[in-house]
Scaffold this active site. Structure first.
Site, PDB file in Angstrom:
ATOM      1  N   LYS A  49       0.814  -1.696  -0.174  1.00 45.85           N
ATOM      2  CA  LYS A  49      -0.492   0.598   0.431  1.00 45.85           C
ATOM      3  C   LYS A  49       0.830   1.420   0.286  1.00 45.85           C
ATOM      4  O   LYS A  49       0.998   2.010  -0.624  1.00 45.85           O
ATOM      5  CB  LYS A  49      -1.167   0.000   1.549  1.00 45.85           C
ATOM      6  CG  LYS A  49      -1.681  -1.152   0.938  1.00 45.85           C
ATOM      7  CD  LYS A  49      -2.754  -1.287   2.133  1.00 45.85           C
ATOM      8  CE  LYS A  49      -3.770  -2.034   2.598  1.00 45.85           C
ATOM      9  NZ  LYS A  49      -4.617  -2.443   4.176  1.00 45.85           N
ATOM     10  N   GLN A  93      -3.826  -2.018   9.982  1.00 51.33           N
ATOM     11  CA  GLN A  93      -4.156  -2.878   9.566  1.00 51.33           C
ATOM     12  C   GLN A  93      -5.446  -4.067  10.143  1.00 51.33           C
ATOM     13  O   GLN A  93      -4.740  -3.831  11.533  1.00 51.33           O
ATOM     14  CB  GLN A  93      -3.112  -3.946   8.765  1.00 51.33           C
ATOM     15  CG  GLN A  93      -2.894  -4.346   8.049  1.00 51.33           C
ATOM     16  CD  GLN A  93      -3.500  -4.102   6.901  1.00 51.33           C
ATOM     17  OE1 GLN A  93      -4.025  -2.765   6.288  1.00 51.33           O
ATOM     18  NE2 GLN A  93      -3.954  -5.334   5.752  1.00 51.33           N
ATOM     19  N   ASP A 116     -11.117   3.269   5.005  1.00 51.76           N
ATOM     20  CA  ASP A 116     -10.918   1.526   5.610  1.00 51.76           C
ATOM     21  C   ASP A 116     -12.281   1.301   4.905  1.00 51.76           C
ATOM     22  O   ASP A 116     -13.166   0.276   4.567  1.00 51.76           O
ATOM     23  CB  ASP A 116     -11.223   0.897   5.951  1.00 51.76           C
ATOM     24  CG  ASP A 116      -9.186   0.224   5.435  1.00 51.76           C
ATOM     25  OD1 ASP A 116      -9.239   0.100   4.758  1.00 51.76           O
ATOM     26  OD2 ASP A 116      -8.715  -0.033   6.870  1.00 51.76           O
TER      27      ASP A 116
HETATM   28  N1  GUN Z   1      -6.675  -6.835   6.571  1.00 48.01           N
HETATM   29  C1  GUN Z   1      -7.029  -7.707   5.542  1.00 48.01           C
HETATM   30  N2  GUN Z   1      -7.738  -6.690   4.474  1.00 48.01           N
HETATM   31  C2  GUN Z   1      -7.698  -5.522   4.727  1.00 48.01           C
HETATM   32  C3  GUN Z   1      -7.953  -4.205   4.753  1.00 48.01           C
HETATM   33  O1  GUN Z   1      -8.685  -3.798   3.785  1.00 48.01           O
HETATM   34  N3  GUN Z   1      -7.608  -3.302   5.388  1.00 48.01           N
HETATM   35  C4  GUN Z   1      -7.484  -2.735   6.975  1.00 48.01           C
HETATM   36  N4  GUN Z   1      -7.537  -2.294   7.590  1.00 48.01           N
HETATM   37  N5  GUN Z   1      -6.965  -4.795   7.094  1.00 48.01           N
HETATM   38  C5  GUN Z   1      -6.645  -5.183   6.510  1.00 48.01           C
END
Ligand code: GUN
Length: 291
Positions: A49, A93, A116
């Protein structure tokens, strides 16, 4: 047809990069990413990311916190990021260590910076069809992937395997909306569903999002269906330097013979998730600079 998420995500990334270059550029947009502990998958997701942010001109602030941090201390970090006017997006996350309540964390992030889309306000807006909230990245990425691949969902039977709040629930909500690119008939099946294959065999579009490697086999798929694999599972592989390889929730080799289109793992939905995070962060930034 192999549905090329990598290519579609690269196109969208370029569009975001150009839109950002054309914006007034009062400051550089910033995304804060919080990782708690040493979960290797989380560290790897956040690294990709951050790389994507860099490619389009978004600053990525990486906050790595100890596995043993208290919920209170994590909430303090979030409060600071909420108040920081240079931060446009915040994500924490998941999964989080078991002593931290994910719901409390989701609710602590300012809904205006919740890129998110996990905050109850943004989930509520999604449910109601409001356009002013953030849509979770994987569901949004899946919808855009279908649209840009020319796969019509209106009136079609979409079966989603998995009911997580990150994917299954918001994706079902998104695809059933009375809106362009949606209007699907959606069924959600899960671990408690009786005779699950009987339902998946009825899908025009089958979406696997339950995190079980190679769960979907050819006998569960209707001839000519589209299959979207949201799974991202690490399985041990001694031939790899890393000691593992990534596989989806679909048994790709057998299912691809039977379906009209399928997403690979990696290179399907994964890149779409990342680019939608950029999209949400860019939108958040635009909201603050036009005020
Ligand atoms: N863990 C797996 N996918 C995601 C996501 O899209 N956002 C976050 N914050 N954690 C994740």
């Amino acid at each position: 047809m192999i549905i090329d998420g990598k290519k579609i995500a690269a196109d969208l990334e370029q569009e975001i990069k150009e839109a950002l270059m054309k914006s007034k550029k009062i400051r550089i947009p910033k995304l804060a990413m919080v990782v708690v502990g040493e979960n290797p998958a989380s560290i790897s997701y956040v690294a990709s990311k951050a790389q994507a942010c860099k490619r389009v001109g978004i600053e990525a602030l990486d906050l790595s916190l100890s596995e043993t941090i208290t919920q209170e201390d994590l909430l303090d970090h979030i409060k600071k990021l909420n108040l920081d006017p240079t931060v446009d997006g915040i994500l924490v996350q998941v999964p989080l260590p078991s002593h931290i309540n994910e719901g409390v964390i989701d609710e602590a992030i300012s809904p205006k910076k919740d890129v998110d889309g996990f905050h109850p306000i943004n989930m509520g807006k999604l449910l109601l069809g409001f356009e002013t909230g953030f849509t979770p990245c994987t569901p949004l990425g899946t919808k855009i992937l279908l649209e840009r691949s020319g796969i019509e969902v209106a009136g079609k039977h979409v079966v989603i395997i998995g009911r997580s709040h990150i994917v299954g629930k918001p994706l079902a909500t998104l695809l059933m909306q009375k809106k362009e690119g949606a209007n699907a008939t959606v069924t959600v099946v899960h671990s408690q569903t009786q005779d699950l294959p009987k339902i998946t065999q009825q899908a025009d579009i089958l979406i696997a999002a339950m995190g079980v490697p190679h769960f979907v086999t050819a006998n569960m798929v209707k001839e000519g269906a589209y299959v979207i694999d949201i799974g991202n599972n690490r399985i041990p592989d001694a031939r790899k330097k890393s000691g593992y390889r990534i596989v989806g929730d679909v048994d790709f080799d057998s299912v691809k013979q039977k379906c009209r289109g399928i997403t690979p793992v990696p290179g399907g939905v994964g890149p779409m998730t990342v680019v939608c995070l950029l999209k949400n962060t860019f939108n958040s930034y635009m909201q603050t600079i036009i005020k």
